[in-house]
Write an enzyme that holds these catalytic residues in place. Structure first.
Site, mmCIF file in Angstrom:
data_model
loop_
_atom_site.group_PDB
_atom_site.id
_atom_site.type_symbol
_atom_site.label_atom_id
_atom_site.label_comp_id
_atom_site.label_asym_id
_atom_site.label_seq_id
_atom_site.Cartn_x
_atom_site.Cartn_y
_atom_site.Cartn_z
ATOM 1 C CB SER A 1 8.764 -34.997 18.842
ATOM 2 O OG SER A 1 7.774 -33.986 18.730
ATOM 3 C CB SER B 1 5.685 -33.944 16.399
ATOM 4 O OG SER B 1 6.953 -33.713 15.837
ATOM 5 C CE LYS C 1 6.013 -33.091 21.893
ATOM 6 N NZ LYS C 1 5.926 -32.875 20.429
#
Length: 372
Positions: free
Chosen positions: A279, A303, A203
């Site tokens: 996210s 997330s 990420k």
């Protein structure tokens, strides 16, 4: 004006709170009395609130009616200003259970965890870490061939006809370099671990060389440059995993949709007309699409777990302190700064944790073990 000094709630320290079965403690319930309005009425209401004196008085009574003064403004906190949510584990080993002895190198720990996994009875449409390892060791395919196909798939997913927006950044030359080195190790019969040659995505709020860390923004990498791998990335790299780039995310991790105005919205592989969630949207989507058996995300309030649910993959948020964030670890974002010494926006390092997205529970186990 004594009425302005409303009496606030007293919050006792956690060690003084009785949470037993006969406890009289209870959660404070919200008491929302905010007016509901729309259209022209909202404009009028906003105009009143912006008046120098009348607006301040009006806002005070709105807060008082909604218990904001009692629960927040005039509240008394008897807790330490810094709360570290950890406690010593007091349980013993369970019978008939295999366990991993922590304290060794990442390779040793992932090797122990691999020995605990049995071959699945049912085949999955997506390759698992075990599938990659078996194929490489049996010479059915090489990491270099896999990465060439991976890059072709990523290019196709980025085409105007698909626009899946899985990645913010990936470097084909760096990926092929890692794949070449892994292929050579397998040819020599010396793979570093079961993860050698396995593609893992990161990420884009976790430092991973040679990429900038954007946090899903267009500015973060300009004011704070990535100088080294985060510790979790170092551990993956030491086991031979091929780090295939930085995945898309909700800007600054401040949302649950994964919609990013700068790098595009990550589409759900099961239905490209729907979002992947956020996210950690890109990390969940690349696993669901079969491009990687596992990826790293970061979870402060769901997330990792929310996009995992929307994309039909496994999402694991480790408990506080489980994943090491010491030394050179740099996990940088508004919701997630898991390192106490982080230099950018260290707002809630006790909440945000590096997490794992994987196609199977066994793959999540293998990755999580080497990160601890």
């Amino acid at each position: 004006m004594g009425f302005l000094n409303a009496k606030g709630e007293i919050y006792k320290a956690s060690e003084d709170v009785d949470v037993g079965p006969n406890s009289n403690e209870f959660y404070l319930q919200a008491n929302v009395k905010a007016p509901r309005m729309a259209g022209f009425l909202v404009k009028v209401f906003a105009w009143f609130l912006e008046l120098p004196i009348f607006g301040s008085i009006m806002l005070y009574f709105l807060k008082r009616n909604n218990l904001i003064h009692k629960l927040v403004t005039f509240a008394e906190l008897q807790e330490s200003p810094l709360f570290v949510p950890s406690h010593n584990y007091e349980g013993g080993k369970e019978e008939e259970m295999k366990s991993v002895e922590y304290g060794g190198s990442p390779r040793e720990q992932v090797g122990q965890a691999f020995g605990c996994i049995e071959a699945p009875k049912y085949r999955f449409s997506r390759w698992t870490i075990l599938d990659y390892s078996t194929a490489y060791n049996s010479k059915q395919i090489t990491p270099l061939k896999v990465m060439n196909r991976f890059l072709s798939a990523v290019q196709q997913s980025s085409s105007p006809s698909m626009q899946m927006s899985f990645f913010i950044n990936f470097d084909a030359d760096d990926i092929l370099r890692q794949a070449t080195e892994s292929t050579h190790r397998y040819q020599q019969g010396e793979p570093l671990s079961v993860l050698d040659g396995v593609p893992i995505a990161i990420k884009d709020e976790i430092d991973c060389m040679p990429y900038p860390t954007t946090g899903g923004t267009k500015w973060m990498h300009k004011v704070r440059r990535c100088k080294d791998d985060a510790e979790c990335v170092q551990r993956l790299r030491s086991c031979g995993a091929i780090l295939v780039g930085k995945t898309n995310m909700h800007e600054l991790g401040a949302g649950t949709s994964g919609i990013n105005p700068h790098y595009g919205t990550t589409r759900n592989p099961y239905n490209i007309g729907r979002i992947a969630g956020g996210s950690s949207s890109g990390s969940a989507a690349v696993v669901a699409a079969g491009l990687c058996p596992a990826a790293l995300g970061v979870d402060g309030g769901g997330s990792v777990r929310m996009p995992a649910a929307l994309c039909g993959v496994v999402g694991l948020k480790p408990s506080f302190g489980r994943v090491s964030h010491s030394g050179r670890s740099r996990v940088q974002a508004v919701e997630t700064t898991s390192c106490r010494n982080a230099s950018v926006l260290p707002l809630n390092w006790t909440v945000g944790m590096v997490g794992i997205l994987a196609g199977r529970v066994e793959d999540a186990l293998l990755v999580s073990v080497l990160l601890t």
